[in-house]
Design a protein around this motif. Structure first.
Motif, PDB file in Angstrom:
ATOM      1  N   SER A 156     -10.000   4.739   5.264  1.00  0.00           N
ATOM      2  CA  SER A 156      -9.249   4.403   6.475  1.00  0.00           C
ATOM      3  C   SER A 156      -8.454   5.597   6.991  1.00  0.00           C
ATOM      4  O   SER A 156      -7.784   5.496   8.022  1.00  0.00           O
ATOM      5  CB  SER A 156      -8.298   3.238   6.194  1.00  0.00           C
ATOM      6  N   PHE A 157      -8.524   6.710   6.286  1.00  0.00           N
ATOM      7  CA  PHE A 157      -7.800   7.924   6.689  1.00  0.00           C
ATOM      8  C   PHE A 157      -8.221   8.372   8.081  1.00  0.00           C
ATOM      9  O   PHE A 157      -9.412   8.409   8.405  1.00  0.00           O
ATOM     10  CB  PHE A 157      -8.090   9.049   5.681  1.00  0.00           C
ATOM     11  N   HIS A 215      -1.840   6.987   9.825  1.00  0.00           N
ATOM     12  CA  HIS A 215      -1.378   5.656   9.416  1.00  0.00           C
ATOM     13  C   HIS A 215      -0.237   5.715   8.413  1.00  0.00           C
ATOM     14  O   HIS A 215       0.312   4.680   8.044  1.00  0.00           O
ATOM     15  CB  HIS A 215      -2.536   4.861   8.810  1.00  0.00           C
ATOM     16  N   ASN A 216       0.122   6.922   7.958  1.00  0.00           N
ATOM     17  CA  ASN A 216       1.188   7.055   6.951  1.00  0.00           C
ATOM     18  C   ASN A 216       2.553   6.951   7.608  1.00  0.00           C
ATOM     19  O   ASN A 216       2.758   7.429   8.727  1.00  0.00           O
ATOM     20  CB  ASN A 216       1.041   8.397   6.228  1.00  0.00           C
ATOM     21  N   CYS A 273      -9.683   7.209   0.423  1.00  0.00           N
ATOM     22  CA  CYS A 273      -9.275   6.208   1.390  1.00  0.00           C
ATOM     23  C   CYS A 273     -10.139   6.410   2.636  1.00  0.00           C
ATOM     24  O   CYS A 273     -10.009   7.415   3.337  1.00  0.00           O
ATOM     25  CB  CYS A 273      -7.808   6.360   1.765  1.00  0.00           C
ATOM     26  N   VAL A 319      -0.040  10.428   1.681  1.00  0.00           N
ATOM     27  CA  VAL A 319      -0.850  11.333   2.500  1.00  0.00           C
ATOM     28  C   VAL A 319      -0.239  11.410   3.901  1.00  0.00           C
ATOM     29  O   VAL A 319      -0.617  10.678   4.819  1.00  0.00           O
ATOM     30  CB  VAL A 319      -2.315  10.857   2.564  1.00  0.00           C
ATOM     31  N   CYS A 344      -2.166  11.738   7.310  1.00  0.00           N
ATOM     32  CA  CYS A 344      -2.876  10.607   7.915  1.00  0.00           C
ATOM     33  C   CYS A 344      -1.991   9.952   8.963  1.00  0.00           C
ATOM     34  O   CYS A 344      -0.793   9.745   8.745  1.00  0.00           O
ATOM     35  CB  CYS A 344      -3.249   9.599   6.828  1.00  0.00           C
ATOM     36  N   ILE A 382       0.846  -1.194   0.000  1.00  0.00           N
ATOM     37  CA  ILE A 382       0.000   0.000   0.000  1.00  0.00           C
ATOM     38  C   ILE A 382       0.879   1.241   0.000  1.00  0.00           C
ATOM     39  O   ILE A 382       1.360   1.687   1.046  1.00  0.00           O
ATOM     40  CB  ILE A 382      -0.956   0.039   1.212  1.00  0.00           C
ATOM     41  N   CYS A 407       1.636   3.155   3.571  1.00  0.00           N
ATOM     42  CA  CYS A 407       0.678   3.028   4.658  1.00  0.00           C
ATOM     43  C   CYS A 407       1.182   1.965   5.629  1.00  0.00           C
ATOM     44  O   CYS A 407       1.920   1.058   5.246  1.00  0.00           O
ATOM     45  CB  CYS A 407      -0.673   2.609   4.073  1.00  0.00           C
ATOM     46  N   ILE A 421      -6.666  -1.521   3.924  1.00  0.00           N
ATOM     47  CA  ILE A 421      -7.404  -0.256   3.965  1.00  0.00           C
ATOM     48  C   ILE A 421      -8.736  -0.434   3.263  1.00  0.00           C
ATOM     49  O   ILE A 421      -8.954  -1.401   2.537  1.00  0.00           O
ATOM     50  CB  ILE A 421      -6.624   0.896   3.284  1.00  0.00           C
ATOM     51  N   CYS A 455       1.330   5.172  -0.254  1.00  0.00           N
ATOM     52  CA  CYS A 455       0.481   6.314   0.041  1.00  0.00           C
ATOM     53  C   CYS A 455       1.352   7.495   0.422  1.00  0.00           C
ATOM     54  O   CYS A 455       2.317   7.347   1.170  1.00  0.00           O
ATOM     55  CB  CYS A 455      -0.482   5.981   1.173  1.00  0.00           C
ATOM     56  N   LEU A 472      -1.048   0.242   7.682  1.00  0.00           N
ATOM     57  CA  LEU A 472      -2.132  -0.688   8.005  1.00  0.00           C
ATOM     58  C   LEU A 472      -1.980  -2.000   7.233  1.00  0.00           C
ATOM     59  O   LEU A 472      -1.352  -2.043   6.177  1.00  0.00           O
ATOM     60  CB  LEU A 472      -3.480  -0.059   7.654  1.00  0.00           C
TER      61      LEU A 472
HETATM   62  S1  SF4 Z   1      -5.025   4.865   5.845  1.00  0.00           S
HETATM   63 FE1  SF4 Z   1      -5.252   5.557   3.710  1.00  0.00          FE
HETATM   64  S2  SF4 Z   1      -4.670   7.704   3.708  1.00  0.00           S
HETATM   65 FE2  SF4 Z   1      -3.894   6.788   5.596  1.00  0.00          FE
HETATM   66  S3  SF4 Z   1      -1.793   6.180   5.132  1.00  0.00           S
HETATM   67 FE3  SF4 Z   1      -3.103   4.399   4.768  1.00  0.00          FE
HETATM   68  S4  SF4 Z   1      -3.628   4.484   2.587  1.00  0.00           S
HETATM   69 FE4  SF4 Z   1      -2.855   6.507   3.184  1.00  0.00          FE
END
Ligand code: SF4
Length: 60
Positions: free
Chosen positions: A51-52, A19-20, A49, A14, A17, A10, A27, A32, A12, A29
């Motif tokens: 899950s943000f 989780h980044n 997303c 962002v 967030c 994954i 990511c 997601i 990402c 996680l």
């Molecule tokens: S939850 Fe979504 S927005 Fe957050 S880091 Fe993971 S993929 Fe990116």
């Protein structure tokens, strides 16, 4: 938040967030949830997303 492990499946960028990974564009996680806010999505911008979670303590 030092217990995060990047999920190489994954990517990402962002960083806002929680989780980044921030230092790397991944990511942390295991999985997601992706959705859309459009009734008929046509371009990547139509997807979200779900899950943000907003990172707190910075970027205010
Ligand atoms: S939850 Fe979504 S927005 Fe957050 S880091 Fe993971 S993929 Fe990116």
């Amino acid at each position: 938040m030092n217990d995060q492990n990047k999920n190489e499946s994954i990517k990402c960028s962002v960083s806002q967030c929680r989780h980044n990974m921030v230092t790397e564009n991944y990511c942390s996680l295991d999985s997601i949830s992706v959705g859309t806010h459009e009734s008929d999505p046509t371009v990547p911008e139509c997807t979200d997303c779900n899950s943000f979670v907003r990172r707190t303590g910075c970027c205010e």
